[in-house]
Design a protein around this motif. Structure first.
Motif, PDB file in Angstrom:
ATOM      1  N   PRO A  68       0.813  -1.220   0.000  1.00 40.44           N
ATOM      2  CA  PRO A  68       0.000   0.000   0.000  1.00 40.44           C
ATOM      3  C   PRO A  68       0.844   1.267   0.000  1.00 40.44           C
ATOM      4  O   PRO A  68       0.467   2.273  -0.603  1.00 40.44           O
ATOM      5  N   GLU A  69       2.008   1.239   0.685  1.00 40.34           N
ATOM      6  CA  GLU A  69       2.866   2.422   0.739  1.00 40.34           C
ATOM      7  C   GLU A  69       3.363   2.809  -0.645  1.00 40.34           C
ATOM      8  O   GLU A  69       3.457   3.998  -0.982  1.00 40.34           O
ATOM      9  N   THR A  70       3.677   1.795  -1.465  1.00 41.47           N
ATOM     10  CA  THR A  70       4.145   2.068  -2.827  1.00 41.47           C
ATOM     11  C   THR A  70       3.035   2.693  -3.653  1.00 41.47           C
ATOM     12  O   THR A  70       3.236   3.724  -4.319  1.00 41.47           O
ATOM     13  N   ALA A  71       1.853   2.076  -3.633  1.00 41.19           N
ATOM     14  CA  ALA A  71       0.723   2.616  -4.391  1.00 41.19           C
ATOM     15  C   ALA A  71       0.346   4.010  -3.891  1.00 41.19           C
ATOM     16  O   ALA A  71      -0.011   4.889  -4.682  1.00 41.19           O
ATOM     17  N   ALA A  72       0.421   4.235  -2.585  1.00 42.82           N
ATOM     18  CA  ALA A  72       0.073   5.550  -2.014  1.00 42.82           C
ATOM     19  C   ALA A  72       0.985   6.643  -2.557  1.00 42.82           C
ATOM     20  O   ALA A  72       0.549   7.770  -2.821  1.00 42.82           O
ATOM     21  N   ARG A  73       2.264   6.328  -2.702  1.00 40.40           N
ATOM     22  CA  ARG A  73       3.215   7.313  -3.219  1.00 40.40           C
ATOM     23  C   ARG A  73       2.850   7.734  -4.648  1.00 40.40           C
ATOM     24  O   ARG A  73       2.888   8.914  -4.987  1.00 40.40           O
ATOM     25  N   PHE A  74       2.456   6.768  -5.476  1.00 36.80           N
ATOM     26  CA  PHE A  74       2.079   7.086  -6.849  1.00 36.80           C
ATOM     27  C   PHE A  74       0.733   7.814  -6.905  1.00 36.80           C
ATOM     28  O   PHE A  74       0.527   8.697  -7.733  1.00 36.80           O
ATOM     29  N   TRP A  75      -0.181   7.426  -6.014  1.00 36.83           N
ATOM     30  CA  TRP A  75      -1.459   8.140  -5.935  1.00 36.83           C
ATOM     31  C   TRP A  75      -1.236   9.622  -5.619  1.00 36.83           C
ATOM     32  O   TRP A  75      -1.875  10.494  -6.215  1.00 36.83           O
ATOM     33  N   ALA A  76      -0.365   9.891  -4.667  1.00 34.11           N
ATOM     34  CA  ALA A  76      -0.117  11.286  -4.276  1.00 34.11           C
ATOM     35  C   ALA A  76       0.333  12.112  -5.478  1.00 34.11           C
ATOM     36  O   ALA A  76      -0.138  13.236  -5.686  1.00 34.11           O
ATOM     37  N   ARG A  77       1.226  11.562  -6.275  1.00 35.09           N
ATOM     38  CA  ARG A  77       1.713  12.306  -7.439  1.00 35.09           C
ATOM     39  C   ARG A  77       0.580  12.582  -8.431  1.00 35.09           C
ATOM     40  O   ARG A  77       0.442  13.711  -8.924  1.00 35.09           O
ATOM     41  N   HIS A  78      -0.231  11.585  -8.719  1.00 38.93           N
ATOM     42  CA  HIS A  78      -1.275  11.770  -9.736  1.00 38.93           C
ATOM     43  C   HIS A  78      -2.435  12.628  -9.219  1.00 38.93           C
ATOM     44  O   HIS A  78      -3.092  13.309 -10.011  1.00 38.93           O
ATOM     45  N   LEU A  79      -2.689  12.607  -7.912  1.00 38.77           N
ATOM     46  CA  LEU A  79      -3.701  13.519  -7.381  1.00 38.77           C
ATOM     47  C   LEU A  79      -3.202  14.961  -7.411  1.00 38.77           C
ATOM     48  O   LEU A  79      -3.983  15.890  -7.661  1.00 38.77           O
TER      49      LEU A  79
END
Length: 533
Positions: free
Chosen positions: A130-141
């Motif tokens: 989840p930490e990996t996906a969260a990092r990418f989510w932050a960038r795209h948001l």
């Protein structure tokens, strides 16, 4: 839009979808904007809206989209769209609405590509943290925020000159001069440009005392059996809580259907830490009294319009304050009989009869009462009261549609289970023992083995199956046994010889379960000692 256009003879209580009311003005000639006129100060709605927890949990029809519509009203936009909305904001705050499936899916795909590459040469979605996906989510948001600022700048009505105040955003979107010509274009230099752009927005919000809201309301079309989707969305939940901790002036609000909750939350690394109900989410649960207030307020407004000739009656009901229990009871006593005789020939309290044929969602009570009002008018040619026969007929005509509404979100995943219910559960009595469940359990499991290992637990999560509340065993009532279902109890169902089990009234009626003479009816337990309190 005049209130008369909402409350019509065809829809006496107005639209079932509350957001239609929240997003449109009820009066053309006044500046007054009665946002809550037809949603009468409902406590679950108000608490979820004002507590501002980043995750809003609720079943379909519980009012999640109405909360989004209230937030949308604050953005200054003039319309609410179910398709992708590229409209600009007229408010000084920045609002980013991800409120259509194609918009969310586009971001999911972008996050998915980043996650895919992060997993190495032989990617397995089950290995995604989840930490990996969260990092990418932050960038795209953040990219979605930059895009919204860029769109807002194109509005002639927007008083803020974003291009001069946030030049890095426009350079980033347009791809101009974001890298020093003396530097090579690498992932590190691009990341540095992104961080500088993000920090410029944060500094602008802090200096101007403005805020940015990212609101996601598009998770109803969820492929929950997809490991890719569930892992990536679990990263979104982690990202949302991280945003709340990292940025004072940027907040994400995400509406998550309870139907998808078990599938997403199982992938959260530390549910206790990451998804605390005190700080992370609000759960939309309704009490009967909240729903009865909404119905009463809408019906009173309808009567003011369509029964205007009965001035004495209108004057009497206009004085009632529905925040007071006695006033609410007075109103229902004036517009409907105290008791009905149900289709089994037994007398029941009329309000309890309607409440127990719901799962305590606003749309259900609005639909049932609205149908009863219309049928009663067909019988009597008067809007003044709702007849007993109209109430029973409304339930009989509506329960199949309400059952389908509840089951629809689960059909893509549990199609065989839902089909099997109609044939297998119809062999059971409405209230049954564990041995009676076992008697049909083997055939049920054989039909649905590809979808679930435990059909009874799955049916409990859906809201079809419940169990008789052992704490209410000493409560001696003439008509009711008190059932615990997923919607009124978040405890897991237990299977033991000393317990009894039940099927919710909407489904027992729709699937024609057996009913022995004198068998009591199921009423949701622990919702309140009385539905008026």
């Amino acid at each position: 839009m005049p209130l008369r256009d909402f409350l019509t003879p065809d829809e006496p209580l107005g639209p079932i979808r509350h957001e239609r009311i929240l997003r449109r003005r009820a009066y053309d000639q006044q500046d007054e904007d009665p946002v809550n006129l037809l949603i009468y100060q409902a406590e679950p709605f108000d608490l979820a809206l004002h507590d501002l927890h980043p995750i809003i949990l609720g079943r379909r029809g519980s009012g999640k989209t109405a909360i989004v519509a209230a937030m949308l009203a604050g953005s200054g936009r003039k319309h609410y769209f179910y398709g992708r909305d590229d409209a600009i904001n007229d408010n000084h705050d920045i609002y980013v609405f991800i409120q259509s499936w194609d918009h969310l899916d586009e971001i999911v795909n972008l996050v998915g590509i980043d996650c895919y590459h992060s997993l190495g040469s032989q990617p397995m979605w089950d290995d995604l943290l989840p930490e990996t996906a969260a990092r990418f989510w932050a960038r795209h948001l953040w990219q979605a925020i930059f895009n919204q600022i860029f769109r807002d700048a194109s509005s002639e009505s927007n008083p803020i000159d974003y291009r001069s105040k946030l030049p890095l955003v426009f350079k980033f979107i347009e791809g101009r001069d974001i890298i020093d010509p003396r530097e090579s274009i690498t992932s590190e230099t691009l990341q540095k440009a992104f961080e500088l752009t993000r920090d410029s927005v944060l500094k602008y919000l802090s200096a101007t005392k403005r805020r940015c809201f990212v609101i996601i309301d598009s998770l109803d079309l969820y492929p929950i059996t997809s490991p890719r989707f569930s892992r990536i969305l679990a990263g979104l939940l982690r990202c949302i809580t991280n945003f709340s901790d990292s940025y004072d002036r940027v907040k994400i609000y995400c509406c998550v259907p309870e139907e998808v909750e078990p599938h997403l939350f199982t992938h959260v690394a530390n549910e206790t830490r990451d998804l605390s109900p005190a700080t992370s989410y609000s759960r939309l649960h309704w009490k009967p009294v909240d729903l009865l207030k909404i119905v009463a307020e809408r019906f009173r407004e309808f009567l003011k319009i369509h029964l205007a000739e009965d001035q004495n009656f209108i004057a009497d009901i206009s004085k009632l304050n529905f925040s007071h229990r006695d006033n609410l009871m007075t109103f229902y006593g004036a517009v409907m009989p105290k008791y009905v005789t149900n289709k089994y020939g037994q007398k029941e309290d009329s309000v309890a009869y309607l409440v127990r044929h719901s799962q305590l969602l606003p749309r259900e009570l609005i639909l049932l009462f609205s149908r009863a009002i219309s049928i009663s008018h067909q019988e009597t040619a008067s809007w003044r009261t709702i007849t007993s026969s109209a109430i029973v007929k409304a339930v009989d005509e509506s329960e199949s549609a309400l059952a389908r509404q509840i089951l629809r979100p689960y059909m893509p995943v549990y199609k065989e289970l839902i089909i099997a219910c109609e044939h297998v559960l119809s062999e059971l009595p409405t209230i049954c023992t564990l041995s009676e469940l076992h008697s049909v359990g083997k055939r049920m499991r054989k039909s649905v083995s590809m979808e679930t290992d435990d059909p009874w637990r799955t049916l409990y999560e859906i809201g079809v199956l419940g169990f008789i509340d052992p704490d209410e065993s000493n409560r001696n009532t003439q008509y009711y046994e008190y059932g615990l279902f997923h919607f009124n109890s978040h405890n897991k169902i237990r299977f033991a010889n000393h317990l009894r089990y039940c099927v919710h009234p909407l489904f027992s009626g729709t699937w024609h379960l057996k009913r022995a003479p004198g068998m009591k009816f199921i009423y949701p337990s622990k919702i309140e000692e009385s539905y008026w309190d």
